[in-house]
Design an enzyme around this catalytic site. Sequence first.
Site, PDB file in Angstrom:
ATOM      1  N   ARG A   6       6.022   5.030   6.501  1.00  0.00           N
ATOM      2  CA  ARG A   6       5.363   3.984   7.371  1.00  0.00           C
ATOM      3  C   ARG A   6       4.129   3.176   6.511  1.00  0.00           C
ATOM      4  O   ARG A   6       3.469   4.082   6.030  1.00  0.00           O
ATOM      5  CB  ARG A   6       4.749   4.420   8.604  1.00  0.00           C
ATOM      6  CG  ARG A   6       4.549   3.617   9.877  1.00  0.00           C
ATOM      7  CD  ARG A   6       4.305   4.285  11.145  1.00  0.00           C
ATOM      8  NE  ARG A   6       3.222   5.117  10.939  1.00  0.00           N
ATOM      9  CZ  ARG A   6       2.230   5.778  11.990  1.00  0.00           C
ATOM     10  NH1 ARG A   6       2.908   5.881  13.171  1.00  0.00           N
ATOM     11  NH2 ARG A   6       1.267   6.639  11.589  1.00  0.00           N
ATOM     12  N   TYR A  16      -7.317  -2.887  11.745  1.00  0.00           N
ATOM     13  CA  TYR A  16      -7.810  -1.992  12.531  1.00  0.00           C
ATOM     14  C   TYR A  16      -8.990  -1.336  11.833  1.00  0.00           C
ATOM     15  O   TYR A  16     -10.107  -1.281  12.512  1.00  0.00           O
ATOM     16  CB  TYR A  16      -6.868  -0.877  12.856  1.00  0.00           C
ATOM     17  CG  TYR A  16      -7.211   0.298  13.651  1.00  0.00           C
ATOM     18  CD1 TYR A  16      -7.778   0.005  14.924  1.00  0.00           C
ATOM     19  CD2 TYR A  16      -7.493   1.460  12.993  1.00  0.00           C
ATOM     20  CE1 TYR A  16      -8.455   1.163  15.578  1.00  0.00           C
ATOM     21  CE2 TYR A  16      -7.831   2.599  13.751  1.00  0.00           C
ATOM     22  CZ  TYR A  16      -8.331   2.521  15.050  1.00  0.00           C
ATOM     23  OH  TYR A  16      -9.156   3.484  15.717  1.00  0.00           O
ATOM     24  N   ILE A  72      -8.668   8.625  25.863  1.00  0.00           N
ATOM     25  CA  ILE A  72      -9.886   9.375  25.474  1.00  0.00           C
ATOM     26  C   ILE A  72     -11.083   9.049  26.569  1.00  0.00           C
ATOM     27  O   ILE A  72     -11.658  10.126  27.245  1.00  0.00           O
ATOM     28  CB  ILE A  72     -10.529   9.415  24.255  1.00  0.00           C
ATOM     29  CG1 ILE A  72      -9.636   9.587  23.214  1.00  0.00           C
ATOM     30  CG2 ILE A  72     -11.811  10.097  23.808  1.00  0.00           C
ATOM     31  CD1 ILE A  72      -9.648   9.418  21.534  1.00  0.00           C
ATOM     32  N   ASP A 122       0.269   4.588   5.566  1.00  0.00           N
ATOM     33  CA  ASP A 122      -0.090   6.092   5.915  1.00  0.00           C
ATOM     34  C   ASP A 122      -0.709   6.854   4.532  1.00  0.00           C
ATOM     35  O   ASP A 122       0.209   6.973   3.678  1.00  0.00           O
ATOM     36  CB  ASP A 122       0.984   6.792   6.580  1.00  0.00           C
ATOM     37  CG  ASP A 122       1.388   6.555   8.014  1.00  0.00           C
ATOM     38  OD1 ASP A 122       0.568   6.243   8.686  1.00  0.00           O
ATOM     39  OD2 ASP A 122       2.624   6.920   8.514  1.00  0.00           O
TER      40      ASP A 122
HETATM   41  N1  UFG Z   1       4.569   9.965  12.368  1.00  0.00           N
HETATM   42  C1  UFG Z   1       5.814  10.524  12.385  1.00  0.00           C
HETATM   43  N2  UFG Z   1       6.806   9.971  13.178  1.00  0.00           N
HETATM   44  C2  UFG Z   1       6.520   9.175  14.392  1.00  0.00           C
HETATM   45  C3  UFG Z   1       5.152   9.063  14.441  1.00  0.00           C
HETATM   46  C4  UFG Z   1       4.222   9.546  13.519  1.00  0.00           C
HETATM   47  O1  UFG Z   1       6.512  10.959  11.267  1.00  0.00           O
HETATM   48  O2  UFG Z   1       7.434   9.065  15.104  1.00  0.00           O
HETATM   49  C5  UFG Z   1       3.801  10.628  11.222  1.00  0.00           C
HETATM   50  C6  UFG Z   1       2.790   9.303  10.921  1.00  0.00           C
HETATM   51  O3  UFG Z   1       3.721   8.970   9.635  1.00  0.00           O
HETATM   52  C7  UFG Z   1       1.709  10.141  10.275  1.00  0.00           C
HETATM   53  C8  UFG Z   1       1.716  11.429  11.258  1.00  0.00           C
HETATM   54  O4  UFG Z   1       2.687  11.361  11.897  1.00  0.00           O
HETATM   55  O5  UFG Z   1       1.839  10.644   9.230  1.00  0.00           O
HETATM   56  C9  UFG Z   1       0.528  10.993  12.351  1.00  0.00           C
HETATM   57  O6  UFG Z   1       0.695   9.676  12.850  1.00  0.00           O
HETATM   58  P1  UFG Z   1      -0.091   8.969  14.084  1.00  0.00           P
HETATM   59  O7  UFG Z   1       0.675   7.855  14.622  1.00  0.00           O
HETATM   60  O8  UFG Z   1       0.229  10.100  15.599  1.00  0.00           O
HETATM   61  O9  UFG Z   1      -1.492   9.308  13.796  1.00  0.00           O
HETATM   62  P2  UFG Z   1      -2.275   8.481  12.673  1.00  0.00           P
HETATM   63  O10 UFG Z   1      -2.703   9.438  11.660  1.00  0.00           O
HETATM   64  O11 UFG Z   1      -1.289   7.264  12.042  1.00  0.00           O
HETATM   65  O12 UFG Z   1      -3.261   7.691  13.269  1.00  0.00           O
HETATM   66  C10 UFG Z   1      -4.432   8.186  13.814  1.00  0.00           C
HETATM   67  C11 UFG Z   1      -4.916   7.335  14.986  1.00  0.00           C
HETATM   68  C12 UFG Z   1      -5.178   6.111  14.561  1.00  0.00           C
HETATM   69  C13 UFG Z   1      -6.165   5.922  13.229  1.00  0.00           C
HETATM   70  C14 UFG Z   1      -5.548   6.731  12.085  1.00  0.00           C
HETATM   71  C15 UFG Z   1      -6.326   6.902  11.066  1.00  0.00           C
HETATM   72  O13 UFG Z   1      -4.067   7.209  15.812  1.00  0.00           O
HETATM   73  O14 UFG Z   1      -5.675   5.319  15.659  1.00  0.00           O
HETATM   74  O15 UFG Z   1      -5.348   7.891  12.984  1.00  0.00           O
HETATM   75  O16 UFG Z   1      -7.681   7.105  11.416  1.00  0.00           O
HETATM   76  F1  UFG Z   1      -6.184   4.671  12.781  1.00  0.00           F
END
Ligand code: UFG
Length: 325
Positions: free
Chosen positions: A281, A140, A12, A284
């Site tokens: 995971r 985090y 970013i 989540d």
């Molecule tokens: N997911 C999958 N498969 C993958 C990767 C992710 O199914 O290979 C799912 C995750 O379980 C989640 C969604 O896709 O449901 C989004 O996951 P991301 O890892 O892309 O993003 P997050 O929502 O977990 O994380 C983001 C930011 C973090 C922050 C979080 C909560 O990247 O820094 O939102 O605010 F902490």
Amino acid sequence: MNILIVGGAGYIGSHMVKLLSVAGHQVVVFDNLSKGYRDAVLEGEFIEGDLANLEQLERLFSSSRFDAVMHFASFIEVGESVRDPAKYYRNNFSNTQNLLDSMVAHDVGHFIFSSTAAIFGEPRYTPIDEVHAKSPINPYGRSKFMVEQMLEDYDKAHGLKSVCLRYFNAAGADVEGDLGERHNPETHLIPLVLQAASGRRDAIAIYGNDYDTADGTCVRDYIHVQDLCAAHLLALDSLRKTGNSNQFNLGNGLGFSVRQVIDCAREVTGREIKVVNEERRAGDPAVLVADAARAKTVLGWKPSLSSLEKIIETAWNWEQSFFSH
Ligand code: UFG
């Protein structure tokens, strides 16, 4: 303005450097390159340095007069923060304190902080507005919330004015194709889905298909990285005009499930994307969607690149141009 961008070599931060230069500002990037890339800093002066190093910080703030500081240099992996909390408290909290102390010592009074939806923890209602309870469920999120609290105290004690921008799911890439997401390891959904589309990985894993959502997969609020950067610029203008600290949730207010993201990526790329179903995971929440009304009303923020198609299209251009050679 002369603006210090800490973490300007990261995902970013590097987009922010480009936007600020286009808007006519001078930028100095301070980054230890632990996660960022020197060649992602397209404009301004680059200084390799670490917020843990007080001498480097003193030299930095003595060498230039900054009108404002933007801080993008944090670790962002939730799972890693659970396994190694010290890493998160040290970098995301203690090192940020070093930065704020330098600002106070050198009389730099305006700070824009990259915060996160993770400060809210498990949502009590949706969409999530700024007054929603802050109850982070991992180190985090706690490290980020602790900085927000420190900022309130530094405002009262030292008059340090700040804006905390709580990103929901930052995604997409520079529309001109100059910059994009290069996390290592990559853990975010959209770049991983596109790696599966380009053949750099065999399949995308869906982490859990038994959530209480329409199709059983998690729902997130994806917001284009350039829309996020635009909000930073507006936040800085507002901070300088009003002199008031504030906090804003930044998202589109639209939720897309993991399956919807994969389907959209199939449409945009025209490629097969193989899916494997895996366990949930840890940590989540089922649904994370922002109520960004405050940013729209107070800052006049209007996300303009944030349809899911546009986010995926720009990320796909980046995946193809950057990683294909
Ligand atoms: N997911 C999958 N498969 C993958 C990767 C992710 O199914 O290979 C799912 C995750 O379980 C989640 C969604 O896709 O449901 C989004 O996951 P991301 O890892 O892309 O993003 P997050 O929502 O977990 O994380 C983001 C930011 C973090 C922050 C979080 C909560 O990247 O820094 O939102 O605010 F902490």
